[in-house]
Each structure stands twice: as C-alpha cells, then as structure tokens.
Write an enzyme that holds these catalytic residues in place. Sequence first.
Site, PDB file in Angstrom:
ATOM      1  N   HIS A 134      10.037  37.538   4.285  1.00 52.42           N
ATOM      2  CA  HIS A 134       9.124  37.674   3.143  1.00 52.42           C
ATOM      3  C   HIS A 134       9.937  38.087   1.915  1.00 52.42           C
ATOM      4  CE1 HIS A 134       5.565  38.681   0.809  1.00 52.42           C
ATOM      5  NE2 HIS A 134       6.187  39.805   0.456  1.00 52.42           N
ATOM      6  N   GLY A 149       8.660  -1.973  -0.926  1.00 48.66           N
ATOM      7  CA  GLY A 149       9.180  -1.870   0.429  1.00 48.66           C
ATOM      8  C   GLY A 149      10.560  -2.487   0.551  1.00 48.66           C
TER       9      GLY A 149
HETATM   10  P1  NAI Z   1       7.132   2.001   0.624  1.00 44.58           P
HETATM   11  O1  NAI Z   1       6.826   1.216   1.826  1.00 44.58           O
HETATM   12  O2  NAI Z   1       7.317   3.454   0.706  1.00 44.58           O
HETATM   13  O3  NAI Z   1       6.001   1.764  -0.476  1.00 44.58           O
HETATM   14  C1  NAI Z   1       5.664   0.495  -0.939  1.00 44.58           C
HETATM   15  C2  NAI Z   1       4.279   0.565  -1.525  1.00 44.58           C
HETATM   16  O4  NAI Z   1       4.029  -0.638  -2.219  1.00 44.58           O
HETATM   17  C3  NAI Z   1       3.183   0.709  -0.481  1.00 44.58           C
HETATM   18  O5  NAI Z   1       2.355   1.774  -0.838  1.00 44.58           O
HETATM   19  C4  NAI Z   1       2.467  -0.632  -0.517  1.00 44.58           C
HETATM   20  O6  NAI Z   1       1.101  -0.526  -0.219  1.00 44.58           O
HETATM   21  C5  NAI Z   1       2.692  -1.040  -1.963  1.00 44.58           C
HETATM   22  N1  NAI Z   1       2.625  -2.475  -2.219  1.00 44.58           N
HETATM   23  C6  NAI Z   1       3.085  -3.490  -1.452  1.00 44.58           C
HETATM   24  N2  NAI Z   1       2.876  -4.666  -2.077  1.00 44.58           N
HETATM   25  C7  NAI Z   1       2.267  -4.396  -3.264  1.00 44.58           C
HETATM   26  C8  NAI Z   1       1.814  -5.184  -4.354  1.00 44.58           C
HETATM   27  N3  NAI Z   1       1.950  -6.496  -4.350  1.00 44.58           N
HETATM   28  N4  NAI Z   1       1.239  -4.570  -5.409  1.00 44.58           N
HETATM   29  C9  NAI Z   1       1.101  -3.219  -5.427  1.00 44.58           C
HETATM   30  N5  NAI Z   1       1.523  -2.427  -4.418  1.00 44.58           N
HETATM   31  C10 NAI Z   1       2.113  -2.999  -3.362  1.00 44.58           C
HETATM   32  O7  NAI Z   1       8.416   1.273   0.007  1.00 44.58           O
HETATM   33  P2  NAI Z   1       9.432   1.727  -1.127  1.00 44.58           P
HETATM   34  O8  NAI Z   1       8.855   2.793  -1.971  1.00 44.58           O
HETATM   35  O9  NAI Z   1       9.910   0.478  -1.758  1.00 44.58           O
HETATM   36  O10 NAI Z   1      10.611   2.357  -0.285  1.00 44.58           O
HETATM   37  C11 NAI Z   1      11.291   1.576   0.712  1.00 44.58           C
HETATM   38  C12 NAI Z   1      11.803   2.440   1.811  1.00 44.58           C
HETATM   39  O11 NAI Z   1      12.871   3.245   1.374  1.00 44.58           O
HETATM   40  C13 NAI Z   1      10.738   3.370   2.327  1.00 44.58           C
HETATM   41  O12 NAI Z   1      10.189   2.803   3.484  1.00 44.58           O
HETATM   42  C14 NAI Z   1      11.437   4.627   2.648  1.00 44.58           C
HETATM   43  O13 NAI Z   1      11.582   4.749   4.040  1.00 44.58           O
HETATM   44  C15 NAI Z   1      12.825   4.497   2.025  1.00 44.58           C
HETATM   45  N6  NAI Z   1      12.970   5.564   1.035  1.00 44.58           N
HETATM   46  C16 NAI Z   1      12.944   6.855   1.473  1.00 44.58           C
HETATM   47  C17 NAI Z   1      13.024   7.890   0.580  1.00 44.58           C
HETATM   48  C18 NAI Z   1      12.933   9.278   1.078  1.00 44.58           C
HETATM   49  O14 NAI Z   1      13.065   9.477   2.266  1.00 44.58           O
HETATM   50  N7  NAI Z   1      12.746  10.263   0.218  1.00 44.58           N
HETATM   51  C19 NAI Z   1      13.171   7.662  -0.851  1.00 44.58           C
HETATM   52  C20 NAI Z   1      13.147   6.281  -1.196  1.00 44.58           C
HETATM   53  C21 NAI Z   1      13.082   5.289  -0.271  1.00 44.58           C
END
Ligand code: NAI
Length: 468
Positions: free
Chosen positions: A447, A274
């Site tokens: 289509h 996150g």
């Molecule tokens: P995320 O919030 O999407 O995912 C983090 C995951 O880590 C969650 O599933 C959570 O349950 C898990 N987690 C938390 N603590 C943990 C632990 N100690 N051990 C194992 N799992 C754990 O955050 P992420 O992937 O870091 O991305 C951050 C932000 O960046 C996202 O909120 C997103 O909005 C943005 N982002 C958007 C993208 C897109 O729109 N395509 C691409 C990349 C990032």
Amino acid sequence: MADQTYDYDVLIIGAGPGGYVAAIRAAQLGLKTACAESRETLGGTCLNVGCIPSKAMLHASEYFEAAAGGMMAKLGIKVSPELDLDTMHGQRRDAVKQLTGGVEFLFKKNKVTWLKDRASFVDAHTVKVGGETVTAKNVVIATGSSVTPLPGVEVDNAKGVVVDSTGALELPAVPKKMVVIGGGVIGLELGSVWRRLGAEVIVVEYLDQLLPGMDGDVRKEAAKIFKKQGMELKLGTKVTGVSVKGKKATLTLEPAAGGDAETLEADCVLVSIGRRPNTEGLGLENIGLETNQRGQIETGEDFRTAVDGVWAIGDVIPGPMLAHKAEDEGIAVAENIAGQTGIVNHNVIPSVVYTMPEIAGVGLTEEAAKEKGYAIKAGKFPMLANSRAKTNHEPDGFVKVIADANTDRVLGVWMIASVAGTMIAQAAQAMEFGATSEDIAYTCHAHPTHAEALKEAAMAVQGKPIHI
Ligand code: NAI
Ligand code: FAD
C-alpha cells in the site's frame, strides 16, 4: 555438433520476437543454428515497426499531453510545452536502433548465424536464402504478419495521406484531422499518439463496439474514456472507399447495417483493420504445406506442422498476434527440437493496449466464460476507490475478476487502469498457478499501489471489498 548431413541443426526463417528468441534458445541448447532475416535489422515487426516504436511515441506523447493538457498544472507544475516532433521521432529511432542492435549482439554472443536475405523452401530440409542454398534438419517458420489491406484503399506511407501503422509512426507533422479505420489496438494506440499531439481524431469501427475480443464491460468503458479524451467514435460504420487529391483524402462511410452513405475529409487516414500471416513467396507448395482459411499455418501443440522437420510459431500460426506469445512459442519450439518438452499455455496469454489509461486482460472474458457453460461470479473494483490512483489523479477504469462460481478458480481478469499493463502480470501468474479469487484476496499487497485494486476486485467476488 550439427548432424553431418545438414549445414545446420535448426534454420529459423524470420527474426521477429518468435524467430530470434527461438534461435537464441536453440543455440543455448547446443544446436547449430541459423536465422534467415531479409530486413536490414533484426527484431521483426515488433522491434522495427511495432511494439517498440509505438511505445516510444506513446510514452513521449503522454508527457506532452500531461504538460499541455493540464495534468502538470494540476500537480502544481506550470509549463508551456512546445512540440519538437523531430526530436520525438529521433528518440523513437534511437530506441529501435539500440534494441535491434542488442539482438544482433545476442546472435553473435550465442553464435547464431544470421543469413541476410529472403528464404524460401526448396524441400523440407533445403532452403534458398537469396542466392545461397542451405540445409537444416529442422526448419522453423517464424515469418510473422503484415498489414491487412482494405480493398480499394491504397496505402502510400511515403506520401503520408493514407498510411498503415508503419507510416503512422513516421508522420513528419501532426495532421489536422486524422481518420482511423478500425477501432482495434493499433487504431487506438496510434490514434491516441496523434490526438495527444494535437490532431482531431475520428475512429471508424465496423462493429458496434471497440476492441473486439476484449471483455464487454472493458469495451464499453474504453469507449467512454476515449470519447472523454476527445476522440470521435463512429461505431457500426464501414468505410467503402477513400479517394486522395493532393494532400487531402475523402472517405465514403456507410452504416454497417445499411443506410445512407456520408463522406468525411481528412489530412491523414490510418488503415488499421488487422494483420495477416506472411506466407507468400515462402515456397510452401514445394513442401506440400497448406495454409488454413485464414492463411495461417496450423501446428500441433508442440509447434510441428504437417510436414516432418518443419515447425511454425508466432503471428504466422493461429492465436493472438502478440510479441510475448511469439517469444514463448520461440522458446518452446527450440526446446521441443532439442528433445525437451516445450509448452505454451495458450489459455493464459495477457494482452495490453498501451493507451492512457492502459487496458489489459488475461483469460476468459465474461461473455466467453458464459458461452463455455461456466457459472461465474465476477467482482469489480473502480480505480476511483484505489488510494494511489486517486492521489495520482488517475480515476478512470476498474478491475474485474471473473471466477468459476463452483470452484472459485479465476477464469479471467480484465482491467482499465493507468498501469494495467504492469498489473496484469500478477493476474497471469495467479492464473498460471491455478489461483482462486480467494488466493488473490488473501495475498498481502503493498500500500498504496494500483495493484491493491486487483486484490479488492478479488474480494468483491465474495461480495466483501473494503473500500467500496
Ligand atoms: P485489430 O484486429 O486489433 O483491430 C482491427 C479493427 O478493425 C477491428 O475492430 C475490426 O472490427 C475493424 N475493422 C475491420 N474491417 C473494418 C472496416 N472495413 N471498416 C472499419 N473497421 C474495420 O487489428 P489492428 O489494430 O490492425 O492490429 C493488428 C494486430 O496487431 C492486433 O491483432 C494485435 O494483436 C497486434 N497489436 C498489438 C498491440 C498490443 O499488444 N498493444 C499493439 C498493436 C498491434
Ligand atoms: P514478426 O515480428 O512479424 O517477424 C517476422 C520476421 O520475418 C520479419 O522481420 C520479416 O522481415 C521476416 N520474414 C518474413 N518472411 C521472410 C522470408 N521469407 N525470409 C526471411 N525473412 C522473412 N505485440 C505486443 O505483444 N505488444 C505490443 O505492444 C505490440 N505493438 C504493436 C504495434 C504495432 C504498430 C504492430 C504492427 C504490431 C504490434 N504488436 C505488438 C504485434 C507484434 O509486433 C507481433 O505479434 C510480433 O512481432 C510477432 O512476432 P513474429 O516473430 O511472429 O513475427
């Protein structure tokens, strides 16, 4: 003309997609505008180390996998690909350079002054930017977010063993074994990049399913697809420690529900659990502005903070941390500052995971709709039954339309499809116009296109799709 009392009508802190868009719109509206950005290039997280470089690597690695993984051969094209990772990184850097340079050009074109240093509040209308002090009638906080650290785990991007997303974009060689901590958007996108290029990838996710916040059916199907692609998923598992010896990391894992610990070795560990808002060093205490429990700055719907003349947008305020949400808030805040009415409909913000297939959604998930007390009708259509997807050998996924059972109004659309990121725009537009599932079902779709699956899912809400 600026108000003579101040150096600027608007000073924006941060030049990410929120800040730079706000600056350009403010200037377009005739306001004397400056934007403070401490990075060497404009564009924030998104253009420098986020959306753009990750998509550059996803796009390139997708081609590599198509060549190496048999898709090309399926189409009757015989190739023996060889990875040239330096060139792949080069085209990523080039995309970033061109786009960040593009924002600099737009600043010049619109006469936005770029103040190249860190900014912090002296008072609500006075901001220190490096050694300089500037005043502005309105200040917009658009400082974005940065990686949430995992306690006890030290990220060292230069060393390349335990990295965050920035480090994972730059790995100089394909790791043999990569462990991704966090099965969210970053973990799955960047995990996919390195898996396609040859790494064994293990995703450790604390919750019992990937992609929190997305529709339950989509989350389940996504897990099946990623497993089929060769990713190992350790769901319901937490990482309690990572130790590094030379070029190897050892992780300690425990079942989230409690139980025996196990260890796992890796050449590379990606920490992607996150992101958190950037407010440190901003001098919020000097203007009496407090953050909420999650460290975010709260605003009203017009993006005013509790302090007169101070506004906030993007990742630093509540809501999904997405570039297009930040951009739309950037436009709205500038319009509000100029005395117009800037609005963002936070109920209709699409989100996309740019894996293959892509995963996308907008509006309420089935779970959230039920929690809110809606009686719902959902229609689902598999991509396998969509002629174009089938012809292109892209059978994975489905489209799901969730409608209010009483009014037929569309409450949410969720999908997994090779081009879901493009298809979701139609769903967002339909919802913005208050469409019913019938409106989508009776709209003529070209289509053969993947978008026909959305039409069929909408027809399925009434139980009458044609092709299943
Ligand atoms: P995320 O919030 O999407 O995912 C983090 C995951 O880590 C969650 O599933 C959570 O349950 C898990 N987690 C938390 N603590 C943990 C632990 N100690 N051990 C194992 N799992 C754990 O955050 P992420 O992937 O870091 O991305 C951050 C932000 O960046 C996202 O909120 C997103 O909005 C943005 N982002 C958007 C993208 C897109 O729109 N395509 C691409 C990349 C990032
Ligand atoms: P940011 O882009 O974070 O910009 C804030 C800027 O403010 C930074 O440049 C920072 O240097 C500057 N700053 C901070 N404090 C100060 C200060 N005191 N003085 C001066 N300057 C300061 N979102 C999507 O929608 N689609 C994607 O595909 C996508 N992919 C992503 C991939 C990765 C790997 C990551 C990490 C994120 C991704 N995101 C994606 C999320 C997206 O990058 C953010 O939601 C977006 O950048 C937020 O914009 P922002 O303007 O609020 O902040």
